[in-house]
Design a protein around this motif. Structure first.
Motif, mmCIF file in Angstrom:
data_model
loop_
_atom_site.group_PDB
_atom_site.id
_atom_site.type_symbol
_atom_site.label_atom_id
_atom_site.label_comp_id
_atom_site.label_asym_id
_atom_site.label_seq_id
_atom_site.Cartn_x
_atom_site.Cartn_y
_atom_site.Cartn_z
ATOM 1 N N LEU A 254 24.608 37.151 33.551
ATOM 2 C CA LEU A 254 24.863 38.248 33.996
ATOM 3 C C LEU A 254 24.813 38.335 35.804
ATOM 4 C CD1 LEU A 254 24.609 41.663 33.702
ATOM 5 C CD2 LEU A 254 22.372 41.534 34.628
ATOM 6 N N MET A 255 23.893 37.320 36.057
ATOM 7 C CA MET A 255 23.980 36.896 37.656
ATOM 8 C C MET A 255 25.101 36.070 37.977
ATOM 9 S SD MET A 255 19.973 36.049 38.602
ATOM 10 C CE MET A 255 19.324 35.396 36.831
ATOM 11 N N ARG A 256 25.647 35.146 37.013
ATOM 12 C CA ARG A 256 26.652 34.436 37.352
ATOM 13 C C ARG A 256 28.090 35.238 37.232
ATOM 14 N NH1 ARG A 256 25.606 30.054 33.238
ATOM 15 N NH2 ARG A 256 24.390 28.429 34.380
ATOM 16 N N GLN A 257 27.958 36.180 36.524
ATOM 17 C CA GLN A 257 29.170 37.043 36.693
ATOM 18 C C GLN A 257 29.216 37.610 38.113
ATOM 19 O OE1 GLN A 257 29.037 39.806 33.161
ATOM 20 N NE2 GLN A 257 30.659 38.624 32.063
ATOM 21 N N HIS A 258 28.010 38.129 38.577
ATOM 22 C CA HIS A 258 28.000 38.770 39.813
ATOM 23 C C HIS A 258 28.647 37.903 40.816
ATOM 24 C CE1 HIS A 258 26.890 41.753 42.993
ATOM 25 N NE2 HIS A 258 26.276 40.611 43.758
ATOM 26 N N LEU A 259 28.141 36.767 40.899
ATOM 27 C CA LEU A 259 28.771 35.447 41.642
ATOM 28 C C LEU A 259 30.239 35.454 41.637
ATOM 29 C CD1 LEU A 259 26.113 32.894 41.117
ATOM 30 C CD2 LEU A 259 26.061 34.408 43.212
ATOM 31 N N ASP A 260 30.772 35.290 40.400
ATOM 32 C CA ASP A 260 32.215 35.313 40.252
ATOM 33 C C ASP A 260 32.906 36.377 40.626
ATOM 34 O OD1 ASP A 260 31.770 32.894 38.785
ATOM 35 O OD2 ASP A 260 31.794 33.675 36.899
ATOM 36 N N TYR A 261 32.224 37.664 40.375
ATOM 37 C CA TYR A 261 32.860 39.000 41.085
ATOM 38 C C TYR A 261 32.806 38.752 42.721
ATOM 39 C CZ TYR A 261 32.558 44.225 41.918
ATOM 40 O OH TYR A 261 32.669 45.419 42.220
ATOM 41 N N LEU A 262 31.932 38.390 43.183
ATOM 42 C CA LEU A 262 31.987 38.172 44.850
ATOM 43 C C LEU A 262 33.159 37.368 44.914
ATOM 44 C CD1 LEU A 262 28.197 37.971 45.926
ATOM 45 C CD2 LEU A 262 29.733 40.172 45.839
ATOM 46 N N ALA A 263 33.295 36.263 44.439
ATOM 47 C CA ALA A 263 34.244 35.354 44.887
ATOM 48 C C ALA A 263 35.794 35.991 44.634
ATOM 49 C CB ALA A 263 33.906 34.065 44.127
ATOM 50 N N ALA A 264 35.767 36.681 43.467
ATOM 51 C CA ALA A 264 37.176 37.404 43.085
ATOM 52 C C ALA A 264 37.715 38.401 44.270
ATOM 53 C CB ALA A 264 36.927 38.215 41.908
ATOM 54 N N PHE A 265 36.860 38.833 44.994
ATOM 55 C CA PHE A 265 37.481 39.870 46.108
ATOM 56 C C PHE A 265 38.239 38.720 47.106
ATOM 57 C CE2 PHE A 265 33.881 42.212 44.842
ATOM 58 C CZ PHE A 265 34.498 43.725 45.102
ATOM 59 N N ALA A 266 39.495 39.663 47.423
ATOM 60 C CA ALA A 266 40.442 38.844 48.562
ATOM 61 C C ALA A 266 40.044 39.157 50.106
ATOM 62 C CB ALA A 266 41.676 39.208 48.102
ATOM 63 N N ALA A 267 38.501 38.891 50.013
ATOM 64 C CA ALA A 267 38.276 39.173 51.474
ATOM 65 C C ALA A 267 36.635 38.353 51.352
ATOM 66 C CB ALA A 267 37.604 40.767 51.393
ATOM 67 N N PRO A 268 36.090 37.984 52.738
ATOM 68 C CA PRO A 268 35.225 37.336 52.820
ATOM 69 C C PRO A 268 33.836 37.866 52.297
ATOM 70 C CG PRO A 268 36.210 37.501 55.123
ATOM 71 C CD PRO A 268 37.045 38.537 54.015
ATOM 72 N N ALA A 269 33.078 37.426 51.446
ATOM 73 C CA ALA A 269 31.839 37.783 50.773
ATOM 74 C C ALA A 269 30.550 37.226 51.269
ATOM 75 C CB ALA A 269 32.249 38.040 49.320
ATOM 76 N N CYS A 270 29.784 37.873 51.923
ATOM 77 C CA CYS A 270 28.434 37.358 52.291
ATOM 78 C C CYS A 270 27.284 37.650 51.238
ATOM 79 C CB CYS A 270 28.216 37.775 53.418
ATOM 80 S SG CYS A 270 26.723 36.974 53.978
ATOM 81 N N LEU A 271 26.600 36.750 50.491
ATOM 82 C CA LEU A 271 25.634 36.643 49.491
ATOM 83 C C LEU A 271 24.323 36.360 50.154
ATOM 84 C CD1 LEU A 271 24.474 36.856 46.450
ATOM 85 C CD2 LEU A 271 24.989 34.418 46.534
ATOM 86 N N LEU A 272 23.382 37.201 50.332
ATOM 87 C CA LEU A 272 22.050 37.169 50.463
ATOM 88 C C LEU A 272 21.306 37.343 49.392
ATOM 89 C CD1 LEU A 272 21.160 39.434 53.764
ATOM 90 C CD2 LEU A 272 22.698 37.171 53.575
ATOM 91 N N ALA A 273 20.534 36.178 48.948
ATOM 92 C CA ALA A 273 20.017 35.772 47.758
ATOM 93 C C ALA A 273 18.597 35.095 47.562
ATOM 94 C CB ALA A 273 20.903 35.578 46.321
ATOM 95 N N ASP A 274 17.899 35.429 46.777
ATOM 96 C CA ASP A 274 16.717 34.844 46.449
ATOM 97 C C ASP A 274 17.018 33.357 45.860
ATOM 98 O OD1 ASP A 274 14.998 36.813 47.248
ATOM 99 O OD2 ASP A 274 14.934 37.542 45.036
ATOM 100 N N MET A 275 16.933 32.307 46.528
ATOM 101 C CA MET A 275 17.251 30.965 45.854
ATOM 102 C C MET A 275 15.793 30.489 45.099
ATOM 103 S SD MET A 275 20.494 30.476 46.126
ATOM 104 C CE MET A 275 21.360 31.716 47.060
ATOM 105 N N GLU A 276 14.685 30.536 45.588
ATOM 106 C CA GLU A 276 13.406 30.200 45.083
ATOM 107 C C GLU A 276 12.429 31.444 45.154
ATOM 108 O OE1 GLU A 276 12.098 26.156 46.685
ATOM 109 O OE2 GLU A 276 14.427 26.018 47.053
ATOM 110 N N GLN A 277 11.403 31.186 44.164
ATOM 111 C CA GLN A 277 10.341 31.927 44.298
ATOM 112 C C GLN A 277 9.325 31.040 44.068
ATOM 113 O OE1 GLN A 277 9.972 36.195 42.220
ATOM 114 N NE2 GLN A 277 8.993 34.969 40.953
ATOM 115 N N THR A 278 8.108 31.089 44.852
ATOM 116 C CA THR A 278 6.718 30.561 44.641
ATOM 117 C C THR A 278 5.474 31.587 44.791
ATOM 118 O OG1 THR A 278 7.807 28.577 45.947
ATOM 119 C CG2 THR A 278 5.628 28.792 45.608
ATOM 120 N N THR A 279 4.746 31.195 43.893
ATOM 121 C CA THR A 279 3.589 32.191 43.647
ATOM 122 C C THR A 279 2.442 31.117 44.159
ATOM 123 O OG1 THR A 279 4.541 33.420 42.205
ATOM 124 C CG2 THR A 279 2.199 33.806 42.424
ATOM 125 N N TYR A 280 1.385 31.399 44.991
ATOM 126 C CA TYR A 280 0.464 30.561 45.289
ATOM 127 C C TYR A 280 -1.045 31.323 45.402
ATOM 128 C CZ TYR A 280 1.168 32.843 49.925
ATOM 129 O OH TYR A 280 1.447 33.908 50.675
#
Ligand SMILES: C[S@@+](CC[C@H](N)C(=O)[O-])C[C@H]1O[C@@H](n2cnc3c(N)ncnc32)[C@H](O)[C@@H]1O
Length: 265
Positions: free
Chosen positions: A183-209
């Motif tokens: 589901l998340m990959r489909q969202h990335l592909d979706y953003l890349a499919a736009f014929a316009a610049p797309a800016c993704l802000l996303a969590d890349m890592e999560q750390t619990t301490y």
């Protein structure tokens, strides 16, 4: 508590969106923001700055699409409304204060839309077939000149997973994990499919301490997604300072701003 209950009763929201818990979650994020305002501030400022920075890739400024606009905490709405002819805020839920904020600008609209297509397909899903068609909303609109996905990616599977677990008790957790990655990959592909610049802000890592600094859990979302990216910017989001999720336990995210490749540039 009373404010939360009041918002729950008074927010206009399709029954299915309410049933799945999107309204509840939106109200919970607002409450958490109010408790963690100081800790969240650097993240919100970095998010807004990264979105503005990504506008350098735009050559036209007709329609801006903002996915996961939520409470508008991390969106530089006034700058976007000044730069673009139209700003479309796309989310499943727009709380009353968000609609009020949008109404201050003649060119800003709140659009209620599920950008995964899950809600439309959910009744047809089964453990043997959890496939969702690739999202396509707005792709055919030639006036879209900039797209932003704002701190939304890791949230996309959460409530659908709750529903699938309830609907299919005992469903294979490995299957659900694969589905959620898809589901998340489909969202990335979706953003890349736009014929316009797309800016993704996303969590890349999560750390619990633990409060003493000892890491008790770490998730690397970028690795799970097999997502190679060159970040425009990266920062730490203290999403839950110690005590917020449990006594003596804290959590932070590593957030990245990424410009997705697009057809036009
Ligand atoms: C963590 S919030 C993003 C923060 C938001 N930008 C803010 O400033 O409040 C994630 C947002 O994504 C929305 N969302 C989650 N799943 C969605 C979907 N399938 N389609 C559209 N919006 C979705 C939620 O309603 C929520 O507002």
């Amino acid at each position: 508590m009373l404010t939360e209950w009041f918002t729950h009763l008074t927010t206009a929201c399709p029954p299915l969106v309410r049933k799945l818990g999107y309204l509840r979650e939106s109200i919970a994020i607002r409450s958490r923001y109010r408790r963690c305002k100081t800790a969240w501030q650097p993240h919100l400022e970095s998010s807004q700055a990264a979105l503005l920075e990504s506008l350098h890739a735009c050559s036209d400024f007709r329609t801006a699409l903002v996915f996961g606009s939520g409470l508008l905490l991390d969106i530089p709405l006034s700058e976007l409304a000044t730069r673009f002819e139209n700003v479309w805020l796309v989310d499943l839920i727009h709380l009353p204060e968000v609609r009020r904020a949008a109404r201050r600008y003649a060119n800003v609209r709140c659009l209620s839309c599920d950008i995964t297509g899950f809600l439309e397909q959910m009744e047809a899903l089964s453990p043997n077939n959890l496939n969702l068609p690739p999202p396509a909303s707005f792709l055919d609109n030639p006036a879209v000149d900039w797209v932003a996905s704002v701190n939304l990616l890791s949230q996309l599977p959460l409530l659908p997973l709750d529903w699938l677990r309830k609907r299919f008790p005992g469903i294979d957790e490995v299957l659900l994990e694969e589905w959620s990655t898809q589901l998340m990959r489909q969202h990335l592909d979706y953003l890349a499919a736009f014929a316009a610049p797309a800016c993704l802000l996303a969590d890349m890592e999560q750390t619990t301490y633990e409060q003493n600094g000892e890491v008790i859990e770490h998730a690397d979302f970028a690795a799970i997604l097999d997502f190679e990216h060159q970040a425009l910017a990266q920062w730490r989001w203290d999403i839950a300072p110690p005590g917020e999720i449990a006594s003596g336990i804290g959590r932070f995210h590593r957030v990245a701003a990424v410009t997705m490749k697009c057809g036009r540039n």
